[in-house]
Design a protein around this motif. Structure first.
Motif, PDB file in Angstrom:
ATOM      1  N   ILE A  43       0.840  -1.205   0.000  1.00 22.14           N
ATOM      2  CA  ILE A  43       0.000   0.000   0.000  1.00 22.14           C
ATOM      3  C   ILE A  43       0.872   1.251   0.000  1.00 22.14           C
ATOM      4  O   ILE A  43       0.600   2.225  -0.709  1.00 22.14           O
ATOM      5  CB  ILE A  43      -0.948  -0.009   1.216  1.00 22.14           C
ATOM      6  CG1 ILE A  43      -1.986  -1.118   1.053  1.00 22.14           C
ATOM      7  CG2 ILE A  43      -1.646   1.337   1.381  1.00 22.14           C
ATOM      8  CD1 ILE A  43      -2.844  -1.329   2.278  1.00 22.14           C
ATOM      9  N   THR A  44       1.947   1.200   0.784  1.00 26.19           N
ATOM     10  CA  THR A  44       2.875   2.329   0.825  1.00 26.19           C
ATOM     11  C   THR A  44       3.519   2.559  -0.534  1.00 26.19           C
ATOM     12  O   THR A  44       3.610   3.693  -1.026  1.00 26.19           O
ATOM     13  CB  THR A  44       3.962   2.082   1.886  1.00 26.19           C
ATOM     14  OG1 THR A  44       3.342   1.881   3.154  1.00 26.19           O
ATOM     15  CG2 THR A  44       4.918   3.255   1.967  1.00 26.19           C
ATOM     16  N   ASP A  50       4.529   9.693  -3.261  1.00 27.04           N
ATOM     17  CA  ASP A  50       5.674   9.354  -4.102  1.00 27.04           C
ATOM     18  C   ASP A  50       5.577   7.938  -4.672  1.00 27.04           C
ATOM     19  O   ASP A  50       6.551   7.432  -5.240  1.00 27.04           O
ATOM     20  CB  ASP A  50       6.974   9.475  -3.293  1.00 27.04           C
ATOM     21  CG  ASP A  50       7.233  10.906  -2.849  1.00 27.04           C
ATOM     22  OD1 ASP A  50       6.775  11.817  -3.562  1.00 27.04           O
ATOM     23  OD2 ASP A  50       7.869  11.101  -1.794  1.00 27.04           O
ATOM     24  N   GLY A  51       4.422   7.274  -4.507  1.00 27.85           N
ATOM     25  CA  GLY A  51       4.284   5.894  -4.938  1.00 27.85           C
ATOM     26  C   GLY A  51       4.031   5.749  -6.424  1.00 27.85           C
ATOM     27  O   GLY A  51       4.003   6.721  -7.187  1.00 27.85           O
ATOM     28  N   ALA A 226      11.960   2.438   7.867  1.00 23.35           N
ATOM     29  CA  ALA A 226      11.168   2.440   6.639  1.00 23.35           C
ATOM     30  C   ALA A 226       9.968   3.373   6.759  1.00 23.35           C
ATOM     31  O   ALA A 226       9.556   3.993   5.775  1.00 23.35           O
ATOM     32  CB  ALA A 226      10.699   1.024   6.305  1.00 23.35           C
ATOM     33  N   ALA A 227       9.401   3.481   7.963  1.00 22.51           N
ATOM     34  CA  ALA A 227       8.265   4.374   8.162  1.00 22.51           C
ATOM     35  C   ALA A 227       8.667   5.830   7.955  1.00 22.51           C
ATOM     36  O   ALA A 227       7.866   6.653   7.504  1.00 22.51           O
ATOM     37  CB  ALA A 227       7.689   4.181   9.567  1.00 22.51           C
ATOM     38  N   GLU A 228       9.922   6.146   8.264  1.00 20.12           N
ATOM     39  CA  GLU A 228      10.392   7.523   8.128  1.00 20.12           C
ATOM     40  C   GLU A 228      10.979   7.805   6.752  1.00 20.12           C
ATOM     41  O   GLU A 228      10.776   8.877   6.177  1.00 20.12           O
ATOM     42  CB  GLU A 228      11.452   7.815   9.203  1.00 20.12           C
ATOM     43  CG  GLU A 228      10.927   7.762  10.630  1.00 20.12           C
ATOM     44  CD  GLU A 228      12.019   8.036  11.651  1.00 20.12           C
ATOM     45  OE1 GLU A 228      13.175   8.277  11.229  1.00 20.12           O
ATOM     46  OE2 GLU A 228      11.728   8.003  12.852  1.00 20.12           O
ATOM     47  N   GLN A 229      11.732   6.816   6.212  1.00 21.49           N
ATOM     48  CA  GLN A 229      12.476   7.066   4.980  1.00 21.49           C
ATOM     49  C   GLN A 229      11.970   6.290   3.771  1.00 21.49           C
ATOM     50  O   GLN A 229      12.462   6.475   2.666  1.00 21.49           O
ATOM     51  CB  GLN A 229      13.952   6.727   5.204  1.00 21.49           C
ATOM     52  CG  GLN A 229      14.580   7.497   6.367  1.00 21.49           C
ATOM     53  CD  GLN A 229      16.021   7.086   6.621  1.00 21.49           C
ATOM     54  OE1 GLN A 229      16.662   6.468   5.772  1.00 21.49           O
ATOM     55  NE2 GLN A 229      16.535   7.413   7.801  1.00 21.49           N
ATOM     56  N   GLY A 230      11.002   5.399   3.991  1.00 20.09           N
ATOM     57  CA  GLY A 230      10.446   4.633   2.885  1.00 20.09           C
ATOM     58  C   GLY A 230      11.191   3.357   2.563  1.00 20.09           C
ATOM     59  O   GLY A 230      10.737   2.561   1.739  1.00 20.09           O
ATOM     60  N   LYS A 231      12.331   3.117   3.203  1.00 22.53           N
ATOM     61  CA  LYS A 231      13.098   1.896   2.974  1.00 22.53           C
ATOM     62  C   LYS A 231      14.127   1.752   4.088  1.00 22.53           C
ATOM     63  O   LYS A 231      14.400   2.695   4.830  1.00 22.53           O
ATOM     64  CB  LYS A 231      13.808   1.949   1.624  1.00 22.53           C
ATOM     65  CG  LYS A 231      14.808   3.094   1.499  1.00 22.53           C
ATOM     66  CD  LYS A 231      15.394   3.172   0.101  1.00 22.53           C
ATOM     67  CE  LYS A 231      16.333   4.392  -0.016  1.00 22.53           C
ATOM     68  NZ  LYS A 231      16.872   4.534  -1.379  1.00 22.53           N
ATOM     69  N   ARG A 312      11.327  -1.963   1.505  1.00 23.03           N
ATOM     70  CA  ARG A 312      10.218  -1.303   2.186  1.00 23.03           C
ATOM     71  C   ARG A 312       9.800  -2.048   3.447  1.00 23.03           C
ATOM     72  O   ARG A 312       9.317  -1.465   4.411  1.00 23.03           O
ATOM     73  CB  ARG A 312       9.002  -1.236   1.258  1.00 23.03           C
ATOM     74  CG  ARG A 312       9.133  -0.315   0.086  1.00 23.03           C
ATOM     75  CD  ARG A 312       7.812  -0.252  -0.666  1.00 23.03           C
ATOM     76  NE  ARG A 312       7.419  -1.567  -1.171  1.00 23.03           N
ATOM     77  CZ  ARG A 312       7.540  -1.942  -2.429  1.00 23.03           C
ATOM     78  NH1 ARG A 312       8.043  -1.105  -3.315  1.00 23.03           N
ATOM     79  NH2 ARG A 312       7.157  -3.136  -2.819  1.00 23.03           N
ATOM     80  N   ALA A 313       9.922  -3.372   3.425  1.00 29.16           N
ATOM     81  CA  ALA A 313       9.449  -4.229   4.514  1.00 29.16           C
ATOM     82  C   ALA A 313      10.307  -5.492   4.512  1.00 29.16           C
ATOM     83  O   ALA A 313      11.081  -5.726   3.576  1.00 29.16           O
ATOM     84  CB  ALA A 313       7.968  -4.555   4.326  1.00 29.16           C
ATOM     85  N   PRO A 314      10.191  -6.329   5.537  1.00 36.63           N
ATOM     86  CA  PRO A 314      11.017  -7.538   5.584  1.00 36.63           C
ATOM     87  C   PRO A 314      10.772  -8.446   4.388  1.00 36.63           C
ATOM     88  O   PRO A 314       9.640  -8.576   3.911  1.00 36.63           O
ATOM     89  CB  PRO A 314      10.566  -8.217   6.888  1.00 36.63           C
ATOM     90  CG  PRO A 314       9.973  -7.137   7.713  1.00 36.63           C
ATOM     91  CD  PRO A 314       9.349  -6.182   6.748  1.00 36.63           C
ATOM     92  N   ALA A 315      11.824  -9.076   3.906  1.00 42.80           N
ATOM     93  CA  ALA A 315      11.714 -10.090   2.853  1.00 42.80           C
ATOM     94  C   ALA A 315      11.652 -11.442   3.543  1.00 42.80           C
ATOM     95  O   ALA A 315      12.671 -11.982   3.965  1.00 42.80           O
ATOM     96  CB  ALA A 315      12.915 -10.021   1.918  1.00 42.80           C
ATOM     97  N   ALA A 316      10.455 -11.967   3.688  1.00 45.88           N
ATOM     98  CA  ALA A 316      10.284 -13.225   4.399  1.00 45.88           C
ATOM     99  C   ALA A 316       9.375 -14.145   3.585  1.00 45.88           C
ATOM    100  O   ALA A 316       8.228 -13.780   3.306  1.00 45.88           O
ATOM    101  CB  ALA A 316       9.681 -12.979   5.782  1.00 45.88           C
ATOM    102  N   PRO A 317       9.911 -15.335   3.211  1.00 45.36           N
ATOM    103  CA  PRO A 317      11.277 -15.798   3.443  1.00 45.36           C
ATOM    104  C   PRO A 317      12.279 -15.049   2.565  1.00 45.36           C
ATOM    105  O   PRO A 317      11.877 -14.262   1.707  1.00 45.36           O
ATOM    106  CB  PRO A 317      11.206 -17.281   3.056  1.00 45.36           C
ATOM    107  CG  PRO A 317      10.136 -17.331   2.006  1.00 45.36           C
ATOM    108  CD  PRO A 317       9.106 -16.308   2.435  1.00 45.36           C
TER     109      PRO A 317
END
Length: 648
Positions: A43-44, A50-51, A226-231, A312-317
């Motif tokens: 969503i971000t 800037d998306g 990531a919440a502050e800088q986007g990554k 942007r977020a964790p890569a899991a797995p």
């Protein structure tokens, strides 16, 4: 048994095990919520100004999700691990105090607030533990009719108190801790030493200590950043698949024997599937090979830092697909991430190839042995076994299903597994059940609930261990049958007789102990209801009901297929006067740790005379028509007739 079934490391003790277990606990809070974190990241990526496709209305979800929803989900998950749904609810409520204390304004995030992931991982399980202790104080002491009143108000008061305490006591500390940790990361980046964290991270991965680092520090800090800088680059310190890929490719071209044959398949699973643990045995087999992923990790982080790349977020797995899915849309980020992954793979490959080509030892290493050693450290079966381990020459002659007390779960699981094995054409393979305390290192294969596998390994280090969760219909049973098919059963032998012979259901289950309209509405109430029937029948002392609750707090007795069979601990057998079973059916299924339980059978086993009925019950609950008859039963006699119809 051949080398593949053995594990040379001694019992898991010491600091490493405690860190490992702590990391696993943290991981168990984070991993179930990864999908929600990914959803927030998508969503971000698409809808913020800037998306890819800016949308002001949809973007309003971004802030509340990261500051409210995700911490509350994590707190709920942590609380639920400790004390079921009740613990999850109070854990979710209590974290609100910490969330609201991260900002000086009403709406969090408007003035420099931080996503309280660390607070959630503390408040969720802590509040659940507090409520669990409170529940134990007056359990069984509340007059009938007042249980719900006491339960709701006690939990509500405790949750409110913990939320207020978290707001004024924990939140200020956490804000300082987050600031210090953030400053530490900034120091590493500013002084160009962040890449050298691989010197710690890569060995920690091989030792299964990475969860404590990744989910305890890197993920919370990464989400905050990531919440502050986007990554954030922190998401790639541990999840980068490049170092493992390089190592496995080197074994593919320059390895020897089984290691060379297994490496290509392992590389595919590691890089595309994201299961990094398949390369750990290749390091354990030749410990000096750890230098390759360390060098690759240093290179990857260095390149990521140069290009200011992150996720942007964790890569899991940690799959290359997951990595690219969480890469921001900027071309520079894709370039930096690509160079970070494949640069790490190239350097890891070069170092590993050099080490393999200059290795003058005549011992090519035992990959099977290394895989078993890795599983011993991990404490449970690994996918690496099916990918790497050779089972040539092994024969499985004896299987044991073990549980804490040996009177309920193991008996039913053994019955189902025995039938599967014998129906597959292996009547010579014995399948028995017993308490873990009575295990000896003489069995070829040991089956346990996933929460008991560590204990079973200590008793039977030479056996193959299989962990299950659903006792009645686990897919692992079919894997066991396949394994017996592949290894070949011993010829010219006959199976030891089953440990029980079938008798009448009424021998241990009387009509007075059958209730067809249970009144309990929670797992603990259902255990008490089934236990009281045993007490009223004169089969057990009242203290046995407490032992049933204690047993449930350590390992779930939910068997699958709508059936739960609560019973006491091994230490509580002294409270059993005679063998008995109680039967309670619920019109509305009970929530049993997130799984429905329509039938609850309380078990008290003084000897082995109840095992025949348990075997028959196991047969019933794998037969849809028999379950339907139990569901339609109108009298206790109907239940007894159904159980007597099925023979084992």
């Amino acid at each position: 048994m051949a080398a593949t079934a053995t594990a040379t490391p001694g019992p898991k003790t010491g600091v490493r095990v405690h860190v490992q277990r702590f990391g696993t606990f943290l991981s168990n809070m984070i991993m179930p919520n990864i999908a929600a974190i990914i959803a927030w990241g998508l969503i971000t990526a698409f809808f913020i100004p800037d998306g890819f496709t800016p949308n002001e209305k949809i973007a309003t979800m971004v802030g509340p999700t990261i500051y409210y929803l995700l911490p509350i989900l994590i707190a709920y998950t942590g609380g639920r691990i400790v004390h079921g749904t009740r613990g999850g609810v109070v854990g979710a409520m209590s974290v609100m105090g910490v969330i609201m204390a991260t900002s000086d304004v009403l709406f969090v995030g408007a003035d420099g607030g931080s996503p309280m992931f660390l607070g959630a991982m503390i408040m969720g399980p802590l509040t659940a533990w507090v409520v669990k202790q409170l529940d134990s104080l007056w359990e069984g002491k509340i007059k009938p009719g007042f249980e719900m009143l006491v339960d709701n108000f006690s939990a509500g008061i405790a949750a409110a108190a913990m939320a207020i305490g978290g707001m004024f006591l924990l939140a200020p500390v956490l804000r300082k801790v987050i600031t210090w940790l953030g400053d530490g990361v900034d120091f590493l980046v500013d002084n160009d030493v962040l890449p050298f964290t691989s010197i710690v991270i890569e060995p920690a991965k091989v030792m299964f200590l990475n969860n404590a680092i990744n989910h305890g520090v890197l993920t919370p800090l990464g989400i905050d950043e990531a919440a502050e800088q986007g990554k954030s680059i922190l998401f790639l310190l541990e999840a980068n698949p490049g170092p493992g890929l390089g190592l496995l490719l080197a074994y593919t071209f320059f390895g020897r024997g089984l290691a060379r044959a297994a490496a290509p398949g392992a590389a595919i699973i590691q890089f595309f599937g994201g299961i990094h643990e398949v390369y750990f045995p290749f390091v354990l087999m030749k410990p000096k090979m750890i230098l390759a992923p360390i060098a690759g990790g240093i290179t990857g982080i260095f390149l990521l830092t140069i290009f200011d790349a992150g996720l942007r977020a964790p890569a899991a797995p940690g799959s290359i697909f997951a990595v690219y899915a969480q890469t921001p849309g900027d071309a520079g980020d894709y370039l930096g991430v690509t160079l970070g992954v494949f640069g790490a793979a190239a350097v890891s490959f070069a170092v590993a190839a050099l080490l393999l080509k200059t290795d003058r030892s005549t011992d090519e290493g035992d990959l099977d042995h290394a895989t078993a050693a890795m599983e011993q450290m991990k404490g449970k079966r690994s996918i690496a076994s099916s990918v790497l381990a050779s089972r040539d020459g092994e024969q499985i002659r004896s299987v044991v299903f073990a549980c804490d007390a040996g009177m309920g779960s193991s008996a039913m699981g053994a019955s189902v597994l025995r039938k599967k094995i014998h129906d597959a054409g292996h009547p010579e393979v014995t399948v028995v059940n017993m308490a873990i305390a009575n295990l000896t290192d003489s069995f070829d294969l040991v089956v346990t609930h996933q929460d008991l596998t560590d204990r079973a390994r200590l008793k039977t280090p030479s056996a193959i261990h299989v962990s299950v969760e659903n006792f009645m219909g686990s897919p692992r049973y079919d894997e066991i049958v396949d394994l017996i098919d592949q290894t070949g059963a011993p010829s010219g032998t006959s199976a030891t007789a089953d440990p029980v012979t079938a008798g009448a259901a009424g021998d241990v289950l009387t009509r007075d102990s059958i209730v067809l309209g249970g009144t309990a509405r929670s797992r603990d109430e259902a255990i008490t209801e089934a236990g009281r029937l045993l007490v009223e029948s004169g089969a057990v002392d009242a203290s046995y009901v407490d032992a049933m609750q204690a047993r449930e707090s350590s390992v779930s007795t939910h068997m699958g297929n709508g059936l739960a069979i609560p019973h006491g601990t091994n230490e509580a057998k002294g409270a059993i006067r005679r063998t008995a079973i109680s039967f309670v059916r619920y019109d509305e299924p009970i929530d049993w740790n997130g799984k429905p339980a329509e039938f609850v059978l309380g078990i008290a086993g003084a000897g082995n005379d109840h095992l025949a009925l348990l075997s028959r019950i196991a047969e019933v609950f794998t037969d849809d028509q028999a379950v339907a008859r139990l569901r339609a039963a109108r009298t206790p006699e109907d239940v007894l007739a159904t159980l007597d119809t099925v023979r084992v």
